[in-house]
Design a protein around this motif. Structure first.
Motif, PDB file in Angstrom:
ATOM      1  N   UNK A  38      -1.458  -1.094  -1.993  1.00 37.81           N
ATOM      2  CA  UNK A  38      -0.105  -1.652  -2.091  1.00 37.81           C
ATOM      3  C   UNK A  38      -0.014  -2.885  -1.191  1.00 37.81           C
ATOM      4  N   UNK A  39       0.452  -3.983  -1.773  1.00 34.02           N
ATOM      5  CA  UNK A  39       0.516  -5.233  -1.004  1.00 34.02           C
ATOM      6  C   UNK A  39       1.952  -5.521  -0.562  1.00 34.02           C
ATOM      7  N   UNK A  40       2.146  -5.403   0.744  1.00 35.24           N
ATOM      8  CA  UNK A  40       3.475  -5.572   1.345  1.00 35.24           C
ATOM      9  C   UNK A  40       3.553  -6.938   2.024  1.00 35.24           C
ATOM     10  N   UNK A  41       4.673  -7.625   1.841  1.00 31.32           N
ATOM     11  CA  UNK A  41       4.864  -8.911   2.531  1.00 31.32           C
ATOM     12  C   UNK A  41       6.067  -8.807   3.464  1.00 31.32           C
ATOM     13  N   UNK A  42       5.874  -9.241   4.718  1.00 32.01           N
ATOM     14  CA  UNK A  42       6.966  -9.289   5.693  1.00 32.01           C
ATOM     15  C   UNK A  42       7.610 -10.672   5.597  1.00 32.01           C
ATOM     16  N   UNK A  43       8.914 -10.710   5.339  1.00 32.51           N
ATOM     17  CA  UNK A  43       9.590 -12.010   5.292  1.00 32.51           C
ATOM     18  C   UNK A  43      10.841 -11.976   6.167  1.00 32.51           C
ATOM     19  N   UNK A  86      -3.653   2.860   0.349  1.00 34.43           N
ATOM     20  CA  UNK A  86      -4.042   1.789   1.267  1.00 34.43           C
ATOM     21  C   UNK A  86      -2.957   0.719   1.248  1.00 34.43           C
ATOM     22  N   UNK A  87      -2.587   0.260   2.435  1.00 34.76           N
ATOM     23  CA  UNK A  87      -1.520  -0.739   2.512  1.00 34.76           C
ATOM     24  C   UNK A  87      -2.074  -2.023   3.091  1.00 34.76           C
ATOM     25  N   UNK A  88      -1.879  -3.105   2.382  1.00 33.89           N
ATOM     26  CA  UNK A  88      -2.175  -4.435   2.922  1.00 33.89           C
ATOM     27  C   UNK A  88      -0.854  -5.049   3.328  1.00 33.89           C
ATOM     28  N   UNK A  89      -0.747  -5.445   4.590  1.00 38.18           N
ATOM     29  CA  UNK A  89       0.500  -6.067   5.060  1.00 38.18           C
ATOM     30  C   UNK A  89       0.214  -7.525   5.380  1.00 38.18           C
ATOM     31  N   UNK A  90       0.984  -8.404   4.764  1.00 32.98           N
ATOM     32  CA  UNK A  90       0.876  -9.819   5.108  1.00 32.98           C
ATOM     33  C   UNK A  90       2.109 -10.184   5.920  1.00 32.98           C
ATOM     34  N   UNK A  91       1.863 -10.522   7.189  1.00 29.22           N
ATOM     35  CA  UNK A  91       2.953 -10.885   8.107  1.00 29.22           C
ATOM     36  C   UNK A  91       3.085 -12.409   8.070  1.00 29.22           C
ATOM     37  N   UNK A  92       4.167 -12.890   7.464  1.00 34.55           N
ATOM     38  CA  UNK A  92       4.292 -14.339   7.246  1.00 34.55           C
ATOM     39  C   UNK A  92       5.063 -15.014   8.387  1.00 34.55           C
ATOM     40  N   UNK A  93       5.067 -16.346   8.339  1.00 36.04           N
ATOM     41  CA  UNK A  93       5.749 -17.138   9.368  1.00 36.04           C
ATOM     42  C   UNK A  93       7.213 -17.293   9.014  1.00 36.04           C
ATOM     43  N   UNK A 194       9.430   1.695   1.340  1.00 37.28           N
ATOM     44  CA  UNK A 194       9.014   0.596   0.463  1.00 37.28           C
ATOM     45  C   UNK A 194       7.777   1.001  -0.340  1.00 37.28           C
ATOM     46  N   UNK A 195       6.833   1.626   0.337  1.00 37.19           N
ATOM     47  CA  UNK A 195       5.581   1.989  -0.338  1.00 37.19           C
ATOM     48  C   UNK A 195       5.831   3.047  -1.414  1.00 37.19           C
ATOM     49  N   UNK A 196       6.766   3.936  -1.110  1.00 31.50           N
ATOM     50  CA  UNK A 196       7.139   4.949  -2.111  1.00 31.50           C
ATOM     51  C   UNK A 196       7.711   4.259  -3.361  1.00 31.50           C
ATOM     52  N   UNK A 197       8.548   3.264  -3.138  1.00 30.62           N
ATOM     53  CA  UNK A 197       9.139   2.537  -4.275  1.00 30.62           C
ATOM     54  C   UNK A 197       8.052   1.785  -5.050  1.00 30.62           C
ATOM     55  N   UNK A 198       7.062   1.229  -4.314  1.00 32.34           N
ATOM     56  CA  UNK A 198       5.973   0.503  -4.988  1.00 32.34           C
ATOM     57  C   UNK A 198       5.131   1.470  -5.810  1.00 32.34           C
ATOM     58  N   UNK A 199       4.876   2.627  -5.228  1.00 30.89           N
ATOM     59  CA  UNK A 199       4.099   3.659  -5.907  1.00 30.89           C
ATOM     60  C   UNK A 199       4.803   4.081  -7.186  1.00 30.89           C
ATOM     61  N   UNK A 200       6.105   4.332  -7.052  1.00 27.48           N
ATOM     62  CA  UNK A 200       6.892   4.787  -8.210  1.00 27.48           C
ATOM     63  C   UNK A 200       6.875   3.724  -9.294  1.00 27.48           C
ATOM     64  N   UNK A 201       6.968   2.471  -8.885  1.00 28.92           N
ATOM     65  CA  UNK A 201       6.990   1.403  -9.883  1.00 28.92           C
ATOM     66  C   UNK A 201       5.659   1.322 -10.616  1.00 28.92           C
ATOM     67  N   UNK A 202       4.564   1.493  -9.846  1.00 27.73           N
ATOM     68  CA  UNK A 202       3.239   1.414 -10.482  1.00 27.73           C
ATOM     69  C   UNK A 202       3.016   2.573 -11.445  1.00 27.73           C
ATOM     70  N   UNK A 203       3.562   3.726 -11.083  1.00 29.30           N
ATOM     71  CA  UNK A 203       3.401   4.879 -11.979  1.00 29.30           C
ATOM     72  C   UNK A 203       4.373   4.807 -13.142  1.00 29.30           C
ATOM     73  N   UNK A 204       5.309   3.861 -13.052  1.00 25.29           N
ATOM     74  CA  UNK A 204       6.319   3.746 -14.100  1.00 25.29           C
ATOM     75  C   UNK A 204       7.307   4.886 -14.050  1.00 25.29           C
ATOM     76  N   UNK A 205       7.332   5.556 -12.885  1.00 24.27           N
ATOM     77  CA  UNK A 205       8.219   6.710 -12.740  1.00 24.27           C
ATOM     78  C   UNK A 205       9.541   6.271 -12.149  1.00 24.27           C
TER      79      UNK A 205
END
Ligand SMILES: Nc1nc2c(ncn2[C@@H]2O[C@H](COP(=O)(O)OP(=O)(O)OP(=O)(O)O)[C@@H](O)[C@H]2O)c(=O)[nH]1
Ligand SMILES: [Mg+2]
Length: 225
Positions: A38-43, A86-93, A194-205
């Motif tokens: 799951x690819x998470x972006x911090x903004x 697995x979570x990838x977090x991109x911490x942006x400027x 957030x990751x739960x929501x991403x998971x649910x979206x990927x499963x289409x659930x």
């Protein structure tokens, strides 16, 4: 070598012939599934605590010093509802000097933690622009997104009323959570929701109970505070 085709054929054969013990041993040779990524972006604006939240989630530590970020990435495995992901977090400027490169970062994101500081109304106003930019780049109104009011430990310096935060989350049909990177309050909750929501979206659930239903959101369901 035990190819996928061989595996499928032999399991089918063994199953048809009720060779359950052999089937078990054949199955054990199946390559282990990779955890879902799951690819998470911090903004959010500069200084609101994106890096502090990320470091607290990653390493359980709070960094007092403010060192503006250019872009940092992190990877962590967590077990969520019994499944390893697995979570990838991109911490942006947050600093405006880096605004031009945000589109590129946002494009790769699958979920966004949009952070402001409850002590700084300008950073709350800026979430509007971040939201618009994300929707423009991703072209998906249902992209997993969490509005995060950080620095909740500084309650006596609060300058963004809780009602205004909830109202905005309700308007956007996204969950709202208040965190403190300093005390660790709600840090896991923010990332894991957030990751739960991403998971649910990927499963289409359907989304988890933490996430409000899309398009029809009553006020209380938006707040995770
Ligand atoms: N009291 C308090 N201070 C915080 C909290 N989160 C961050 N800070 C402090 O706020 C300052 C800025 O935090 P950062 O995490 O570096 O902010 P940022 O959003 O990553 O900033 P940029 O990298 O410039 O976008 C640091 O001095 C932190 O120690 C919090 O929850 N409570
Ligand atoms: Mg930072």
């Amino acid at each position: 070598m035990f190819s996928a085709i061989t595996y499928e054929l032999s399991s089918k054969f063994l199953e048809e012939h009720k060779c359950t013990r052999l089937l078990g041993s054949a199955m054990s040779k199946k390559p282990a599934a990779q955890p879902t990524l799951h690819k998470v972006i911090m903004v959010g604006s500069g200084g609101v605590g994106k890096s502090a939240l990320t470091l607290q989630f990653m390493y359980d530590e709070f960094v007092e010093d403010y060192e503006p970020t250019k872009a940092d990435s992190y990877r962590k495995k967590v077990v969520l509802d019994g499944e390893e992901v697995q979570i990838d977090i991109l911490d942006t400027a947050g600093q405006e000097d880096y605004a031009a490169i945000r589109d590129n970062y946002f494009r790769s994101g699958e979920g966004f933690l949009c952070v402001f500081s409850i002590t700084e109304p300008e950073s709350f106003d800026a979430t509007q622009e971040f939201r618009e930019q994300i929707l423009r780049v991703k072209n998906d109104e249902n992209i997993p997104f969490l509005l995060v009011g950080n620095k909740s430990d500084l309650g006596d310096k609060r300058r963004v009323p809780l009602d205004a935060c909830r109202e905005r989350a309700q308007l956007w049909q996204v969950p709202y959570v208040e965190t403190s990177a300093k005390t660790r309050d709600n840090v896991d909750k923010a990332f894991l929701s957030l990751i739960r929501a991403m998971s649910a979206q990927k499963r289409g659930a359907a989304p988890s109970p933490d996430a409000p239903p899309r398009r029809r959101c009553a006020a209380p369901c938006c707040a995770l505070v």
